[in-house]
Write a protein that holds these residues in place. Structure first.
Motif, PDB file in Angstrom:
ATOM      1  N   UNK A   1      38.633  42.020  24.741  1.00 17.60           N
ATOM      2  CA  UNK A   1      38.767  43.306  25.425  1.00 17.60           C
ATOM      3  C   UNK A   1      37.438  44.046  25.366  1.00 17.60           C
ATOM      4  N   UNK A   2      36.944  44.444  26.513  1.00 17.74           N
ATOM      5  CA  UNK A   2      35.704  45.208  26.598  1.00 17.74           C
ATOM      6  C   UNK A   2      36.028  46.689  26.504  1.00 17.74           C
ATOM      7  N   UNK A   3      35.285  47.409  25.690  1.00 22.81           N
ATOM      8  CA  UNK A   3      35.464  48.855  25.554  1.00 22.81           C
ATOM      9  C   UNK A   3      34.247  49.561  26.149  1.00 22.81           C
ATOM     10  N   UNK A   4      34.520  50.523  27.015  1.00 25.97           N
ATOM     11  CA  UNK A   4      33.487  51.356  27.624  1.00 25.97           C
ATOM     12  C   UNK A   4      33.699  52.798  27.191  1.00 25.97           C
ATOM     13  N   UNK A   5      32.645  53.563  27.190  1.00 28.37           N
ATOM     14  CA  UNK A   5      32.741  55.009  27.054  1.00 28.37           C
ATOM     15  C   UNK A   5      32.060  55.610  28.283  1.00 28.37           C
ATOM     16  N   UNK A   6      32.832  56.334  29.071  1.00 29.05           N
ATOM     17  CA  UNK A   6      32.345  56.864  30.345  1.00 29.05           C
ATOM     18  C   UNK A   6      31.707  55.784  31.204  1.00 29.05           C
ATOM     19  N   UNK A   7      32.312  54.616  31.190  1.00 26.43           N
ATOM     20  CA  UNK A   7      31.852  53.525  32.025  1.00 26.43           C
ATOM     21  C   UNK A   7      30.694  52.743  31.469  1.00 26.43           C
ATOM     22  N   UNK A   8      30.242  53.059  30.265  1.00 26.67           N
ATOM     23  CA  UNK A   8      29.111  52.366  29.660  1.00 26.67           C
ATOM     24  C   UNK A   8      29.591  51.567  28.444  1.00 26.67           C
ATOM     25  N   UNK A   9      29.011  50.401  28.253  1.00 26.08           N
ATOM     26  CA  UNK A   9      29.447  49.470  27.214  1.00 26.08           C
ATOM     27  C   UNK A   9      29.293  50.071  25.818  1.00 26.08           C
ATOM     28  N   UNK A  10      30.345  49.937  25.011  1.00 23.74           N
ATOM     29  CA  UNK A  10      30.373  50.408  23.630  1.00 23.74           C
ATOM     30  C   UNK A  10      30.088  49.240  22.684  1.00 23.74           C
TER      31      UNK A  10
ATOM     32  N   UNK B   1      42.428  49.030  31.936  1.00 21.59           N
ATOM     33  CA  UNK B   1      42.527  48.058  33.020  1.00 21.59           C
ATOM     34  C   UNK B   1      43.093  46.773  32.449  1.00 21.59           C
ATOM     35  N   UNK B   2      44.310  46.439  32.845  1.00 21.09           N
ATOM     36  CA  UNK B   2      44.963  45.222  32.355  1.00 21.09           C
ATOM     37  C   UNK B   2      44.697  44.075  33.325  1.00 21.09           C
ATOM     38  N   UNK B   3      43.430  43.683  33.389  1.00 23.39           N
ATOM     39  CA  UNK B   3      43.045  42.605  34.287  1.00 23.39           C
ATOM     40  C   UNK B   3      41.646  42.141  33.905  1.00 23.39           C
ATOM     41  N   UNK B   4      41.345  40.873  34.121  1.00 26.85           N
ATOM     42  CA  UNK B   4      40.021  40.364  33.845  1.00 26.85           C
ATOM     43  C   UNK B   4      38.971  41.062  34.689  1.00 26.85           C
TER      44      UNK B   4
ATOM     45  N   UNK C   1      39.919  45.894  30.147  1.00 23.86           N
ATOM     46  CA  UNK C   1      38.884  46.873  29.829  1.00 23.86           C
ATOM     47  C   UNK C   1      39.547  48.172  29.395  1.00 23.86           C
ATOM     48  N   UNK C   2      39.044  48.754  28.323  1.00 27.51           N
ATOM     49  CA  UNK C   2      39.458  50.092  27.890  1.00 27.51           C
ATOM     50  C   UNK C   2      38.277  51.027  28.105  1.00 27.51           C
TER      51      UNK C   2
END
Length: 805
Positions: A115-124, A159-162, A175-176
């Motif tokens: 699972x990819x985590x973003x903060x305001x659309x930027x990678x965490x 986002x529950x999708x690849x 993606x969260x």
């Protein structure tokens, strides 16, 4: 290099922009009936260009507001998200070393690092910790969501999708995206306190946020929290003999010894965090910045060392001792960026840095091999990971067929990941030779100089995305991404998606995509020898267990090769219903096939073969384990989300929400490396197979009702956690049954500015099923301490006061 990164991080410290990448308020359409007012729409993760609600997209997205996260009084960000999104799993564990402090979290039953985590659309950035000790997600690292205070969150989009083609590595399960608050005035401050029914786990938390105007349209939003929580303890009494015999008889102190000597429950901690988010007009564009720092000190117990244990020194602890793992965890991040228009293109250029540091500390411990002069506190070493990101994105609309517009986006990204292991102080790992006692700090053996690493890798990515509303009823999108890594080569991933509105109420949607996850720098370079307790048929016994990276001499001697990326193929199809009077329903089925999944192997010991014995001879370890690409899996499932608001006239309004998630992971193939003496099966035994496929509930869900009447709002939620299975090293599986957990809360607006709330979590005091007696370690570990989906603390009640200004 690290000094330069730290300088960049300090310069980047600021606030953050919204995920919105352009000022378009709706997808351009000549048919004005297809245009929706901007204030009715928000931009969500999963599309760089479109402005839409959660049910209007081509892929399933959950949008959870900050108010929803705090509705039941939950004080941890990851735990609140678990109760809001059933497909998100955040189990509790105890006596699992560092995982007690930074717990694994996952989406759709996959690994935490899928699972990819973003903060305001930027990678965490991810946590430096590697989960080693029997938890779900063993061998992985994940983003520490609890380092981001709830008070800073405007909403969370799941986002529950690849989405690897959109965002790059790690976005296999989804993606969260955490969107930070962005108000330019006012704010709130909240005080929260509570404890469990048992009278432990007391906690209090003070948190809030405030906003300031920057220029005419800019903002600077500051959020902070202080959170203190005491431990809980659900251990059973220790019936074992504690003291050496006195003249062949039991020591009289056996009769008065406090047999609640273990700590099996939630760790205590103190957490401090500050986040901020800012944007201001600058020239013809907008400058934005965001960042945050958090500092957490936790404390949890290891196995109790009895007075008669040879790991104890009677001169120091005459009654035995409980080693306390007290790690210090620091996270910091900062992004800066500038949005502007260039020749008709909306451009977003940004750079960011994030760092996670996990420092192992031991208290109430000793190094028995040093003898009576041993110290009792140790610095056992530090793990650090940092990440540097730089991106530039371009996007605009072009006239397209059927009087529609084609949204086009492309961009370039650069990322560098680094990983460091610093050895602990000498006393934490040496063998001092005293009386043939075991060496190293008890509870967690310190990192030796041989484990020290300072490694990095970088990658460059290029993407192209197009999206179009071809008619008022049909929307489609496509994306492709190419990434090149310095350590294993390149990868290309793609995604296509579509949605067709059958009528005003019904729509169908589908996606297909490929994805990948690069081996994390933690998996590439982590190495350590620590004391683990292993049951090899004669009860739990301590062993010096070595985790060796793939560039180590031990790995080379056994033929363990370097890691390759995991690759995925995903499909989803869904049905959307937007009914009358606000009723919405989404049903989405999915399949995610992953090849070459990376696992942390089972143990190889000298008893397995002469080759293993020879490889381990100089390592100081009793057994060895490695990270290997070993397994192909397929995960299938269904997600259902429904909501309805009922207007009850004089009785106020009632909002009902239902969410359900089902996932099932099956192992398609096992591709273990060829080892000497045919020991391949030892790398992936039944324990690990069960952990991968059944250690999280296949079924989970919630039904919540929120009633508003004047200044009073009440909420009741019924949360369902399905059955799951754990297996021990003897091949015995234990199924833990499904449970319903009920939460009840109410809040009342005393004045326009002051709100009081109170509630109960786990109203009916539910606990997981108890473990089999043979797995309870003499009745001490009654509950599944390595994996409990909703914990094992029982009921909890709290009160809260909020002041808005």
């Amino acid at each position: 290099m690290k000094k330069n990164k730290t300088l960049l991080a300090m310069l980047s410290t600021g606030a953050l922009s919204s995920l919105t990448l352009m000022n378009t308020t709706a997808i351009a359409q000549e048919d004005t009936s297809a245009t929706v007012e901007a204030e009715e729409r928000i931009q969500v993760v999963g599309s760089r260009l479109s402005m839409r609600t959660a049910t209007d997209g081509t892929a399933p997205v959950d949008i959870i507001s900050g108010e929803e996260l705090t509705a039941s009084g939950i004080t941890e960000t990851a735990r609140a998200l678990q109760y809001a999104v059933p497909s998100f799993n955040f189990p509790s564990s105890s006596i699992t070393d560092g995982s007690d402090a930074v717990r694994p979290a996952s989406l759709r039953g996959l690994s935490p690092d899928h699972t990819l985590v973003l903060v305001n659309g930027k990678r965490r950035h991810m946590s430096a910790l590697v989960h080693l000790n029997g938890t779900t997600g063993r061998g992985s690292s994940n983003v520490d969501l609890n380092a981001i205070p709830i008070s800073s969150i405007k909403r969370i989009e799941v986002l529950r999708d690849g989405a690897a083609a959109l965002y790059g590595s790690d976005a296999i399960a989804g993606v969260i995206n955490i969107v930070l608050k962005d108000q330019s005035e006012g704010g709130s401050i909240t005080a929260n306190a509570g404890q469990t029914y048992e009278g432990d786990g007391e906690q209090y938390k003070i948190h809030g946020s405030t906003g300031f105007a920057l220029g005419d349209d800019g903002h600077f939003t500051l959020s902070a929290e202080y959170h203190h929580k005491n431990k809980t303890n659900r251990a059973g009494l220790d019936p074992r003999q504690q003291y050496p015999l006195v003249d062949g008889e039991l020591d009289p102190r056996e009769a008065t010894f406090d047999r609640l000597n273990h700590h099996v429950g939630a760790a205590s901690f103190e957490n401090k965090a500050v986040f901020f988010n800012a944007a201001i007009a600058a020239g013809e564009g907008e400058f934005y910045a965001f960042g945050g720092v958090s500092d957490r000190t936790s404390q949890s117990g290891a196995f109790y060392r009895r007075a008669l244990d040879n790991r104890n020194i009677l001169e120091i602890y005459p009654d035995g001792f409980l080693p306390l793992l007290s790690p210090e965890t620091q996270d910091m991040s900062g992004y800066v960026g500038y949005r502007f228009n260039l020749a008709g293109w909306d451009v977003d250029a940004s750079a960011g840095y994030g760092e996670s540091e996990f420092q192992y500390r031991l208290e109430n411990s000793l190094n028995a091999s040093i003898g009576p002069s041993s110290q009792t506190q140790f610095d056992a070493g530090t793990l650090t990971t940092d990440e540097l990101n730089a991106t530039i994105d371009f996007q605009r609309f072009f006239p397209f067929v059927n009087n529609s517009d084609l949204a086009v986006a492309f961009g370039v990204s650069y990322r560098e990941n680094s990983y460091q292991i610093a050895a602990g102080e000498e006393a934490s790992y040496i063998n001092g030779g005293y009386d043939n006692r075991p060496g190293g700090s008890q509870g967690f053996t310190g990192f030796k100089p041989e484990s020290e690493v300072d490694q990095s890798r970088d990658n460059t990515g290029f993407y192209l995305e197009v999206e179009n509303m071809l008619t008022a009823n049909f929307q489609w999108g496509a994306a492709v991404r190419y990434e090149d890594y310095s350590d294993f080569g390149s990868n290309t991933s793609w995604k296509v998606s579509g949605r067709y509105d059958l009528n005003d109420q019904w729509a169908v949607r589908a996606t297909a995509n490929t994805g990948f996850r690069a081996p994390s720098v933690q998996q590439l370079y982590f190495s350590n020898i620590s004391t683990l307790f292993v049951d090899r048929g004669d009860g739990l016994q301590p062993e010096q267990s070595g985790t060796f990276n793939n560039i180590s001499p031990v790995a080379s001697a056994l033929g363990i090769e370097g890691l390759e990326p995991e690759e995925s193929q995903s499909f989803s199809a869904g049905l959307v219903y937007n009914g009358y009077e606000g009723f919405t329903l989404t049903v989405d089925a999915f399949q995610i096939a992953i090849d070459d999944r990376i696992i942390l192997s089972g143990d190889l010991s000298p008893q397995d073969s002469d080759a293993v014995a020879e490889a381990l001879a100089a390592s100081g370890a009793d057994n060895a384990r490695f990270f290997v690409n070993a397994v192909d899996t397929t995960t299938r499932g269904v997600d259902v989300v429904a909501s309805q608001t009922f207007e009850l006239d004089d009785m106020g309004s009632l909002r009902a929400q239902l969410a359900y998630g089902y996932n099932k992971t099956e192992i398609d193939d096992i591709n273990l490396p060829v080892l000497l003496d045919g020991l391949e099966d030892n790398l992936f035994d039944g324990v690990e197979r069960t952990r991968m496929t059944r250690s999280v509930p296949r079924n989970s869900g919630s039904v919540a009702f929120t009633h508003t009447l004047g200044d009073l709002q009440t909420r009741v939620a019924f949360n369902y956690f399905g059955d799951y299975v754990l297996e021990n090293s003897q091949g015995v599986q234990t199924e833990f049954g499904a449970k319903w957990v009920t939460d009840l809360s109410a809040k009342y607006l005393l004045t326009d500015q002051l709100t009081v709330s109170a509630g109960v979590q786990n109203l009916f005091d539910e606990y997981p099923d108890k473990q089999r007696p043979a797995s309870q370690f003499n009745g001490i570990f009654m509950y599944p301490n390595t994996n409990a989906p909703f914990g094992f603390n029982g009921g909890y009640y709290y009160a809260e006061l909020t002041y808005n200004f």
